[in-house]
Design a protein around this motif. Structure first.
Motif, short mmCIF file in Angstrom:
data_model
loop_
_atom_site.label_atom_id
_atom_site.label_comp_id
_atom_site.label_asym_id
_atom_site.label_seq_id
_atom_site.Cartn_x
_atom_site.Cartn_y
_atom_site.Cartn_z
N LYS A 1 70.89 1.06 -17.76
CA LYS A 1 72.38 1.31 -18.29
C LYS A 1 72.22 0.24 -19.83
O LYS A 1 72.74 0.58 -20.65
CB LYS A 1 73.36 0.98 -17.62
CG LYS A 1 73.61 2.03 -16.42
CD LYS A 1 73.85 3.35 -16.93
CE LYS A 1 74.25 4.34 -15.71
NZ LYS A 1 72.93 4.59 -15.20
N GLN A 2 71.51 -0.82 -19.65
CA GLN A 2 71.42 -1.90 -20.59
C GLN A 2 69.99 -2.02 -21.31
O GLN A 2 69.08 -1.84 -20.20
CB GLN A 2 71.85 -3.37 -20.13
CG GLN A 2 73.15 -3.23 -19.81
CD GLN A 2 73.69 -4.70 -19.20
OE1 GLN A 2 73.31 -5.17 -18.12
NE2 GLN A 2 74.58 -5.36 -20.05
N SER B 1 69.22 2.31 -25.02
CA SER B 1 70.46 3.24 -25.51
C SER B 1 70.06 3.92 -26.75
O SER B 1 70.47 5.02 -26.87
CB SER B 1 71.14 2.10 -25.89
OG SER B 1 70.80 1.24 -27.05
N ARG C 1 68.90 7.41 -25.22
CA ARG C 1 70.00 8.33 -24.90
C ARG C 1 70.64 8.87 -26.34
O ARG C 1 70.87 10.11 -26.48
CB ARG C 1 71.19 7.48 -24.09
CG ARG C 1 70.64 7.04 -22.69
CD ARG C 1 71.85 6.33 -22.18
NE ARG C 1 71.54 6.09 -20.79
CZ ARG C 1 70.97 4.97 -20.28
NH1 ARG C 1 70.63 4.07 -21.17
NH2 ARG C 1 70.87 5.05 -18.90
#
Length: 460
Positions: free
Chosen positions: A449-450, A315, A318
């Motif tokens: 995503k995690q 994360s 990103r």
């Protein structure tokens, strides 16, 4: 004590708010590049007082110095990206092996360049573009550069290792010290001791060696997480060196193509006289001076990206990408806007010649518009290289640095003459930027995503 220091650095790289961390790591890189850019301008001014041939000699040798720097960047960026990911996964031994291999590999390449350079000195000087009158000055100047080549390449490797560790301020100290010593040494050696072009070369060599010593001290004094060891470098497997070279190849490709495109650009401009060469050369220096601030933001993002990729903090990658692209774009909008509006006055600061101003003004305005697109492709390229995506990073680097520019330059110069030469670089940037989008989209689609910790918790 060392363990506490390692944990503190890990927490800094994985826990500090992204915006604060990237800005903190960017500032030393920005300062270093601005100081070095200022040094290049000052050095050029001093040598220019020795005459046209001496000034031309320094310009010729700068192309050779770019080759030395290319290998330093390759080993530094390659080992830095890998060791940062290793530190992110708390593998200090692997990080130290790659740091050692990167440093000594860069030194070895510099030494090979030194030996080859002295063996074929006359031939190399002429191949670099010297004329019969420039060659004697170029031979004198390049002799000192060849002596310093291993230290120059090694310094760049050490600086990149420090940057990827998240300790860019230590690298800034070494690089800035060298640049300041060089600026002080030039007038003393060139004019105070009446050494002329030899003084400029000696000043550069001394500054590179001192910079290398300062950067090496950072590692030997225990200020770094990685430890340099000749034994580790000697016993490193071929795959370690292969991995470093493959990861750092985009940097080598970028530097090499930049050198080639500079030579080709000068050759095409020479058809239209000295004013065309001078105008385009000024534009190149001015546009890079402005872009260096945005580039510094990107260099602050690279260790954050690599470290958190190794730590599984996806994360943060990103967030870091978005922040870097937005901030770099904002800087470029302001810088390029000012250059577009005041382009004529800016060119006139460097050369008060109507022909030079005419050529440079149009080229600077066109490049100012095209550079508005550059931050996105730059950030994507740095993202791919820092996370070990070698093919994408190499391809984007090659496209942006020369594979598009070279054929566009040849075609436009043939079809539109000098106007085509002015338009070639902007058009190459416009064409290359959309090609970054599929690589960026593909990377983030594949990125989990995690974060790894969250994935583990959800599985349990």
């Amino acid at each position: 004590m060392k363990r506490t220091k390692d944990i503190s650095q890990y927490d800094k790289m994985t826990g500090t708010p992204i915006s604060q961390l990237i800005i903190t790591l960017s500032i030393p890189s920005i300062i270093s590049m601005l100081i070095n850019n200022i040094y290049n301008l000052v050095d050029t001014a001093f040598v220019g007082r020795l005459g046209t041939s001496a000034s031309g000699a320094v310009g010729v040798v700068f192309g050779f110095m770019a080759i030395i720097q290319a290998f330093g960047f390759m080993f530094g960026q390659g080992s830095g990206s890998i060791l940062s990911r290793a530190l992110g996964s708390r593998n200090r031994e692997s990080a130290s092996v790659h740091a050692s291999a990167g440093f000594f590999g860069a030194m070895l390449c510099g030494l090979i360049i030194t030996l080859i350079g002295f063996m074929w000195l006359d031939r190399i000087v002429m191949m670099l573009g010297s004329t019969e009158t420039i060659a004697p000055y170029a031979k004198t100047y390049i002799s000192y550069i060849l002596v310093a080549a291993p230290f120059m390449s090694g310094s760049l490797a050490l600086n990149n290792v420090l940057r990827y560790e998240g300790k860019a301020s230590l690298g800034m100290v070494g690089l800035m010290s060298g640049a300041i010593i060089n600026m002080i040494g030039d007038p003393i050696l060139m004019f105070g001791l009446d050494m002329g072009i030899a003084g400029a070369g000696l000043s550069t060599a001394i500054s590179q060696i001192i910079s290398w010593m300062i950067l090496l001290y950072m590692f030997l004094s225990g200020k770094t997480a990685t430890k340099l060891s000749l034994g580790k470098a000697i016993h490193a497997t071929p795959s370690v060196y292969g991995n470093i070279c493959a990861t750092g190849f985009p940097s080598l490709l970028r530097q090499g193509l930049n050198s080639l495109t500079t030579v080709l650009l000068n050759a095409q401009c020479a058809v239209y006289g000295d004013a065309a060469v001078a105008g385009m050369s000024i534009v190149t220096r001015v546009i890079f001076f402005s872009f260096s601030v945005a580039l510094g933001i990107g260099q602050g993002f690279q260790p954050v990206s690599a470290f958190n990729y190794g730590a599984g903090k996806y994360s943060r990658i990103r967030k870091g990408f978005r922040f870097t692209a937005i901030v770099a774009e904002s800087i470029i909008v302001v810088g390029c806007g000012l250059m577009f509006v005041f382009s004529e006055g800016i060119i006139a600061l460097f050369r008060d010649d109507p022909e030079v101003i005419l050529v440079g003004t149009r080229a600077l305005q066109l490049q100012s518009l095209a550079y508005l697109l550059l931050p996105f492709s730059m950030t994507t390229e740095m993202l791919l290289q820092s996370t070990g995506k070698r093919f994408g990073a190499s391809l984007l680097s090659a496209l942006r640095s020369g594979l598009l520019f070279i054929p566009i330059l040849m075609i436009l110069s043939h079809l539109r003459g000098l106007a085509g030469i002015q338009e070639a670089q902007p058009l190459a940037l416009v064409v290359s930027t959309p090609l970054s989008i599929p690589f960026m989209v593909g990377f983030f689609r594949k990125l989990p995503k995690q974060d790894e910790k969250e994935i583990g918790n959800s599985m349990s």
